[in-house]
Design a protein around this motif. Structure first.
Motif, PDB file in Angstrom:
ATOM      1  N   VAL A   1      17.944   3.118 -42.045  1.00  0.00           N
ATOM      2  CA  VAL A   1      16.991   2.463 -42.296  1.00  0.00           C
ATOM      3  C   VAL A   1      17.264   1.232 -43.481  1.00  0.00           C
ATOM      4  N   PRO A   2      17.301  -0.230 -43.200  1.00  0.00           N
ATOM      5  CA  PRO A   2      18.253  -1.734 -44.081  1.00  0.00           C
ATOM      6  C   PRO A   2      17.349  -1.062 -45.711  1.00  0.00           C
ATOM      7  N   LYS A   3      15.890  -0.843 -45.079  1.00  0.00           N
ATOM      8  CA  LYS A   3      15.012  -1.119 -46.456  1.00  0.00           C
ATOM      9  C   LYS A   3      13.656  -0.449 -46.185  1.00  0.00           C
ATOM     10  N   TYR A   4      13.556   0.543 -47.820  1.00  0.00           N
ATOM     11  CA  TYR A   4      12.332   1.639 -47.790  1.00  0.00           C
ATOM     12  C   TYR A   4      11.090   1.026 -48.223  1.00  0.00           C
ATOM     13  N   ARG A   5       9.941   0.973 -48.235  1.00  0.00           N
ATOM     14  CA  ARG A   5       9.087   1.278 -49.446  1.00  0.00           C
ATOM     15  C   ARG A   5       8.757   2.790 -49.620  1.00  0.00           C
ATOM     16  N   VAL A   6       8.418   2.814 -50.849  1.00  0.00           N
ATOM     17  CA  VAL A   6       8.102   4.537 -51.249  1.00  0.00           C
ATOM     18  C   VAL A   6       6.735   4.431 -52.154  1.00  0.00           C
ATOM     19  N   TYR A   7       5.704   5.111 -51.714  1.00  0.00           N
ATOM     20  CA  TYR A   7       4.278   4.682 -51.860  1.00  0.00           C
ATOM     21  C   TYR A   7       4.377   6.485 -52.787  1.00  0.00           C
ATOM     22  N   ARG A   8       3.661   6.255 -54.234  1.00  0.00           N
ATOM     23  CA  ARG A   8       3.064   7.316 -54.769  1.00  0.00           C
ATOM     24  C   ARG A   8       1.367   7.396 -54.796  1.00  0.00           C
ATOM     25  N   SER A   9       0.933   7.675 -54.572  1.00  0.00           N
ATOM     26  CA  SER A   9      -0.847   8.381 -54.202  1.00  0.00           C
ATOM     27  C   SER A   9      -1.473   6.680 -53.726  1.00  0.00           C
TER      28      SER A   9
ATOM     29  N   GLU B   1       0.053   4.353 -54.162  1.00  0.00           N
ATOM     30  CA  GLU B   1       0.758   2.525 -54.775  1.00  0.00           C
ATOM     31  C   GLU B   1       2.496   2.909 -54.940  1.00  0.00           C
ATOM     32  N   LEU B   2       3.170   1.237 -54.436  1.00  0.00           N
ATOM     33  CA  LEU B   2       4.046   1.039 -54.539  1.00  0.00           C
ATOM     34  C   LEU B   2       4.776   1.450 -55.515  1.00  0.00           C
ATOM     35  N   VAL B   3       5.875   2.697 -56.147  1.00  0.00           N
ATOM     36  CA  VAL B   3       6.643   2.603 -57.068  1.00  0.00           C
ATOM     37  C   VAL B   3       8.211   2.081 -56.431  1.00  0.00           C
ATOM     38  N   ASP B   4       8.745   2.403 -55.266  1.00  0.00           N
ATOM     39  CA  ASP B   4       9.654   1.448 -55.319  1.00  0.00           C
ATOM     40  C   ASP B   4      10.033   0.643 -53.921  1.00  0.00           C
ATOM     41  N   GLU B   5      11.226   0.159 -53.612  1.00  0.00           N
ATOM     42  CA  GLU B   5      11.950  -0.478 -52.905  1.00  0.00           C
ATOM     43  C   GLU B   5      13.233  -0.551 -52.740  1.00  0.00           C
TER      44      GLU B   5
ATOM     45  N   LYS C   1      -4.577   8.659 -49.292  1.00  0.00           N
ATOM     46  CA  LYS C   1      -3.397   7.985 -50.790  1.00  0.00           C
ATOM     47  C   LYS C   1      -2.523   9.440 -50.772  1.00  0.00           C
ATOM     48  N   PRO C   2      -1.659   9.503 -49.600  1.00  0.00           N
ATOM     49  CA  PRO C   2      -0.797  10.825 -49.839  1.00  0.00           C
ATOM     50  C   PRO C   2      -0.563  11.177 -51.564  1.00  0.00           C
ATOM     51  N   GLU C   3       0.038  11.769 -51.941  1.00  0.00           N
ATOM     52  CA  GLU C   3       1.133  12.448 -53.001  1.00  0.00           C
ATOM     53  C   GLU C   3       2.710  11.407 -53.058  1.00  0.00           C
ATOM     54  N   LEU C   4       2.755  11.280 -52.187  1.00  0.00           N
ATOM     55  CA  LEU C   4       4.575  10.540 -50.847  1.00  0.00           C
ATOM     56  C   LEU C   4       3.963   9.685 -49.487  1.00  0.00           C
ATOM     57  N   MET C   5       4.791   8.540 -49.527  1.00  0.00           N
ATOM     58  CA  MET C   5       4.666   8.563 -48.429  1.00  0.00           C
ATOM     59  C   MET C   5       5.857   7.082 -47.850  1.00  0.00           C
ATOM     60  N   ILE C   6       6.304   7.124 -47.431  1.00  0.00           N
ATOM     61  CA  ILE C   6       7.737   6.907 -47.587  1.00  0.00           C
ATOM     62  C   ILE C   6       7.503   5.974 -46.316  1.00  0.00           C
ATOM     63  N   THR C   7       8.198   4.553 -46.283  1.00  0.00           N
ATOM     64  CA  THR C   7       7.821   3.762 -44.646  1.00  0.00           C
ATOM     65  C   THR C   7       9.078   2.423 -44.666  1.00  0.00           C
ATOM     66  N   HIS C   8       9.226   1.999 -43.273  1.00  0.00           N
ATOM     67  CA  HIS C   8      10.654   0.879 -44.290  1.00  0.00           C
ATOM     68  C   HIS C   8       9.693  -0.730 -44.234  1.00  0.00           C
ATOM     69  N   ALA C   9      10.770  -1.511 -45.097  1.00  0.00           N
ATOM     70  CA  ALA C   9       9.969  -2.246 -45.509  1.00  0.00           C
ATOM     71  C   ALA C   9       9.867  -3.848 -44.140  1.00  0.00           C
TER      72      ALA C   9
END
Lengths: 262, 262
Positions: free
Chosen positions: A84-92, A94-98, A237-245
């Motif tokens: 996937v060209p770009k991901y978004r990473v969420y912890r609880s 909150e967006l923590v990384d792209e 608010k999952p401990e970790l969740m990752i989606t596409h941007a």
């Protein structure tokens, strides 16, 4: 090189190598693109059940085995950690990384869900001579929170988010017919006409995406939107969740037409 | 009292009181009946995923919350522990009881799945003048194990079981059209014609149900069958599994026509 002519495998290879990090609209033309939601396995049953109960906003195209990054049904040679060209990473919540690669976040207790996206039915509308305004205006589709409640499942609940396209009144029936053929990618509209009836106050102020122009004689037509499951999952608010941007989709090996029910 | 004219709620009440313990074919005419599979929650994700990956044999109509016997989407006033005329109880894959009430087996770690059944599309065939032979001959539909593998999910895997109806060749296309409208109840056929092509040796010797007569000019048409998920689940030998007894279905509040996609 015209990306629309590349095969899904060629596009995914460019993406995996870091040679393509942009949006995927129009790439590998004719092949279905998908929304990505990755969740811990302890949420997997409830999220799959939520999708089963809300097939219009959450049409499931594939779900990986627990711990596997391979969507074996729709792209058996792919790797959802890199393709996937770009991901978004969420912890609880909150967006923590792209990022363009989630190998460092992956673990064997994650499950990846691929959900249908509107690109497929928009192509069907265009093929039928029905205009798609945000494509004409080269902007994002306008999206709105509604007062339509999704059917809850376990911890997952929340309002349906819809996308809107202005359709000339003489083509509204055709738009319903054309998109009804594709339930795997949101399918038929959820509402035609008065925005207030589904809790939308002002079409010129979408909650996500961009406003688009209305021409005389056009009717707002609303489809369930793939933002819904992401918004609903975020709320848990999952401990970790990752989606596409947004707009940076996963490209499957399945042709759009293969998802038509008739 | 003609059971075909009772409402679903009236039929379920008779069943709950023990006043009806027989098969449900024809009861509460026009309302969708369902197959029942009850499993421990630790198998629920994999079984739901199996259904999602194999929608023709396993069309999900409703799934209860963990521990709830209420199918809130298709019959919110019902109780799945008492409202099916006859149940079969299996422990580790062995039939241990056939009963009209499973309250003593119920616990808060069970999940109930309701899956579409062929009664709905058979009515649609009859409404379109397409004959349904086993109804004419007042016997069970013939069912066969095939060499078509279901798509596995976790511990669940196995061959697809199909039901067969002889259709006059001039009505085969119509039979495909009519049943394609109802993907929630097995939908379009999986095969038309030569039984050997899907691993069936002798139509006169079904694996389940009864053989039926072929008239000149009739073609065997095969539909995915709701026996498939039961057979597949049995193979996993769950600690506890409860199903309806064959022909003794759960009657929902949803009209058959509401499951049509178009």
């Amino acid at each position: 090189m015209d990306a629309s002519r590349l095969t899904p495998a060629q596009m995914r290879e460019k993406i995996r190598r870091g040679e393509w990090t942009g949006p995927t609209a129009g790439a590998a033309a004719g092949y279905t693109q998908a929304n990505l939601v990755i969740l811990p396995k302890e949420l997997a049953f409830e999220f799959l059940l939520f999708c089963q109960r809300n097939p219009k906003p959450c049409p499931v195209l594939d779900v990986t085995e627990v711990g596997s990054p391979v969507p074996a049904r729709v792209a058996p040679d792919a790797d959802l950690r890199t393709d996937v060209p770009k991901y978004r990473v969420y912890r609880s919540g909150e967006l923590v990384d792209e990022t363009t690669d989630i190998q460092s976040y992956w673990s064997d207790h994650l499950v990846a869900f691929l959900l249908g996206c509107s690109f497929t039915f928009e192509q069907a509308l265009l093929d039928n001579g029905v205009p798609v305004r945000h494509i004409e205006e080269n902007c994002n589709v306008p999206m709105y929170r509604t007062n339509i409640d999704c059917t809850p499942a376990g911890r997952f609940s929340g309002p349906m988010v819809v996308s809107m396209r202005p359709i000339p009144h003489a083509q509204v029936v055709r738009a319903v017919q054309v998109t009804s053929r594709f339930p795997a990618v949101h399918g038929a509209p959820v509402h035609i006409g008065d925005p207030a009836a589904i809790g939308i106050e002002d079409l010129s102020k979408p909650d996500f995406g961009d406003p688009v122009t209305f021409h005389p004689g056009e009717v707002p037509v609303f489809w369930a939107c793939g933002v819904t499951p992401q918004a609903v999952a975020m709320h848990v608010k999952p401990e970790l969740m990752i989606t596409h941007a947004p707009g940076h989709m996963f490209i499957t090996d399945v042709r759009d037409e293969q998802f038509a029910v008739l």
